[in-house]
Design a protein around this motif. Structure first.
Motif, PDB file in Angstrom:
ATOM      1  N   GLU A 179       0.812  -1.212   0.000  1.00  0.00           N
ATOM      2  CA  GLU A 179       0.000   0.000   0.000  1.00  0.00           C
ATOM      3  C   GLU A 179       0.850   1.268   0.000  1.00  0.00           C
ATOM      4  O   GLU A 179       0.312   2.356  -0.085  1.00  0.00           O
ATOM      5  CB  GLU A 179      -0.912   0.011   1.237  1.00  0.00           C
ATOM      6  CG  GLU A 179      -1.854  -1.183   1.320  1.00  0.00           C
ATOM      7  CD  GLU A 179      -2.823  -1.245   0.141  1.00  0.00           C
ATOM      8  OE1 GLU A 179      -3.206  -0.159  -0.357  1.00  0.00           O
ATOM      9  OE2 GLU A 179      -3.177  -2.356  -0.274  1.00  0.00           O
ATOM     10  N   ARG A 180       2.150   1.115   0.128  1.00  0.00           N
ATOM     11  CA  ARG A 180       3.027   2.277   0.185  1.00  0.00           C
ATOM     12  C   ARG A 180       3.969   2.304  -1.016  1.00  0.00           C
ATOM     13  O   ARG A 180       4.408   1.261  -1.487  1.00  0.00           O
ATOM     14  CB  ARG A 180       3.870   2.267   1.464  1.00  0.00           C
ATOM     15  CG  ARG A 180       3.055   2.473   2.729  1.00  0.00           C
ATOM     16  CD  ARG A 180       3.937   2.287   3.937  1.00  0.00           C
ATOM     17  NE  ARG A 180       3.178   2.493   5.166  1.00  0.00           N
ATOM     18  CZ  ARG A 180       3.593   2.139   6.359  1.00  0.00           C
ATOM     19  NH1 ARG A 180       4.773   1.549   6.500  1.00  0.00           N
ATOM     20  NH2 ARG A 180       2.859   2.355   7.425  1.00  0.00           N
ATOM     21  N   ASN A 184       1.184   6.813   2.744  1.00  0.00           N
ATOM     22  CA  ASN A 184       1.344   5.960   1.562  1.00  0.00           C
ATOM     23  C   ASN A 184       2.744   6.043   0.965  1.00  0.00           C
ATOM     24  O   ASN A 184       2.968   5.616  -0.156  1.00  0.00           O
ATOM     25  CB  ASN A 184       0.296   6.313   0.498  1.00  0.00           C
ATOM     26  CG  ASN A 184       0.432   7.746   0.014  1.00  0.00           C
ATOM     27  OD1 ASN A 184       1.076   8.578   0.657  1.00  0.00           O
ATOM     28  ND2 ASN A 184      -0.197   8.053  -1.109  1.00  0.00           N
ATOM     29  N   THR A 238       1.216  10.292  -6.366  1.00  0.00           N
ATOM     30  CA  THR A 238       0.583   9.042  -5.913  1.00  0.00           C
ATOM     31  C   THR A 238      -0.906   8.978  -6.245  1.00  0.00           C
ATOM     32  O   THR A 238      -1.499   7.899  -6.173  1.00  0.00           O
ATOM     33  CB  THR A 238       0.763   8.850  -4.398  1.00  0.00           C
ATOM     34  OG1 THR A 238       0.141   9.938  -3.681  1.00  0.00           O
ATOM     35  CG2 THR A 238       2.237   8.784  -4.024  1.00  0.00           C
TER      36      THR A 238
END
Length: 388
Positions: free
Chosen positions: A56-57, A92, A329
């Motif tokens: 998720e990052r 994130n 992102t």
């Protein structure tokens, strides 16, 4: 685009104002309190097996010198990235710092092997080639903190404040105020070459003419002799002095008497925050362009509260690199390569140093304000654009 970016920046700046005493350095220089889980401590080079698996990052590498001659500058940039993560509450991003002092290519290799998909850095232009040799085969772009446009590529984006753009902005303003014929004093070497090229481009583009140029080796006697030679040629109404505050102030007295309106004097971003200029009578009324400092002052106060020292001016590039990455992102999936077109959005990005954007050639464009040297203070005579 700027609407969302402004909201993000407001959040960050608000946190700067409120969190100045929330995180402070302890005796050994480390951060006291709870650091964000997304910011890894500087490391010599972890293996992929050491870093946890992220789904998720986004993994982002920060490549700066943390030892050696430029360690203080590199650490300031690293501190600024930590500030940005804290201030924005970013969850994130995982930013891991790699020391380039032991070899920029080796640091880049470790960063790529650890799965980082974007590199913030390096700081020095001489390191860009070694880093790029590792990053390009992996399709990982660089956001370098250098201001040297010769390293820019379609996968190397120059974040630094480019001196050429400062000169061009000032020349354009001077011509709008009636300047037509330019003389120039420029040191021998790369900086002087770039300043003169920028002067020629801007003058040609806006109806001016460069009529006389004198070069010199940096030093008290050399610049004074060059100023005397330039004065003897005449034929100009405006003179560019492409040097720092001390030498520029010395040359100014040879070019005009205090109180004289002509020739007008213009300078470069090297005059920014050099208060000694305001005490030199011959410099009164001189113009130069620089990145706005309003947000920097707030950043500097928060940085000092957190780390116990004043930041280097370049540290804001680390903060802005995080803001930029957060913007990316929105359209960049974790674990995937960063789509190159996201970095060349014509609308640009917003940071502590104002709006900026990158061309397809990797050169960053920034918004400069024009300042005037007064009696004891600088004043803004033409504000920086708020967008592109």
């Amino acid at each position: 685009m700027f609407g969302n970016l402004k909201r993000l920046l407001v959040v960050g700046l608000g946190s700067i104002a409120l969190a100045g005493c929330a995180v402070i350095p302890n005796a050994d220089g480390n951060m006291a309190g709870n650091a964000p889980p997304v910011a890894d401590a500087p490391v010599a080079g972890p293996s992929a097996g050491v870093l946890p698996t992220d789904t998720e990052r986004h993994r982002v590498a920060l490549l700066v010198p943390l030892s050696g001659a430029n360690a203080d500058v590199g650490q300031a940039i690293a501190n600024a990235t930590t500030m940005a993560l804290l201030d924005t509450g970013a969850e994130n991003l995982r930013i891991t710092t790699y020391d380039t002092a032991g070899g920029a290519g080796a640091a880049a290799s470790r960063a790529i092997n650890d799965g980082n998909r974007l590199i913030l850095g390096p700081l020095l232009r001489d390191n860009v080639g070694d880093v790029l040799a590792q990053a390009r085969p992996a399709d990982v772009p660089l956001l370098t903190f250098s201001n040297d446009t010769t390293v820019a590529r379609n996968d190397v984006f120059v974040m630094g404040h480019i001196p050429d753009q400062s000169v061009e902005r000032t020349v354009e303003f001077a011509i709008s105020q009636g300047a037509r014929n330019f003389g120039a004093l420029a040191p021998r070497g790369d900086y002087g070459n770039r300043a003169l090229a920028a002067l020629d481009r801007a003058a040609t583009a806006h109806g001016g003419t460069v009529v006389s140029v004198e070069r010199y080796d940096r030093g008290n006697t050399s610049i004074l002799s060059a100023a005397d030679r330039l004065s003897q040629t005449g034929g100009f109404d405006t003179v560019l002095i492409a040097d720092g505050a001390r030498l520029s102030a010395m040359a100014a007295g040879r070019l005009k008497s205090a109180g004289n309106a002509l020739p007008s004097l213009i300078g470069t971003e090297l005059w920014s925050r050099e208060d000694e200029l305001t005490s030199t009578a011959a410099m009164r009324g001189a113009w130069f362009s620089a990145i706005p400092d309003e947000r920097y002052r707030q950043f500097s106060e928060s940085y000092s509260a957190r780390f116990g020292s004043q930041p280097f001016r370049i540290a804001t590039l680390g903060y802005d690199a995080v803001l930029l990455t957060l913007r990316l992102t929105r359209d960049w999936r974790p674990g995937r390569n960063l789509p190159a077109n996201l970095l060349t959005d014509e609308g640009g990005f917003l940071g502590l140093d104002g709006p900026f954007r990158f061309g397809a050639n990797g050169i960053g464009e920034r918004a400069f304000e024009v300042r005037q040297v007064g009696n004891g203070a600088f004043t803004v005579v033409d504000a920086a654009p708020t967008g592109f």
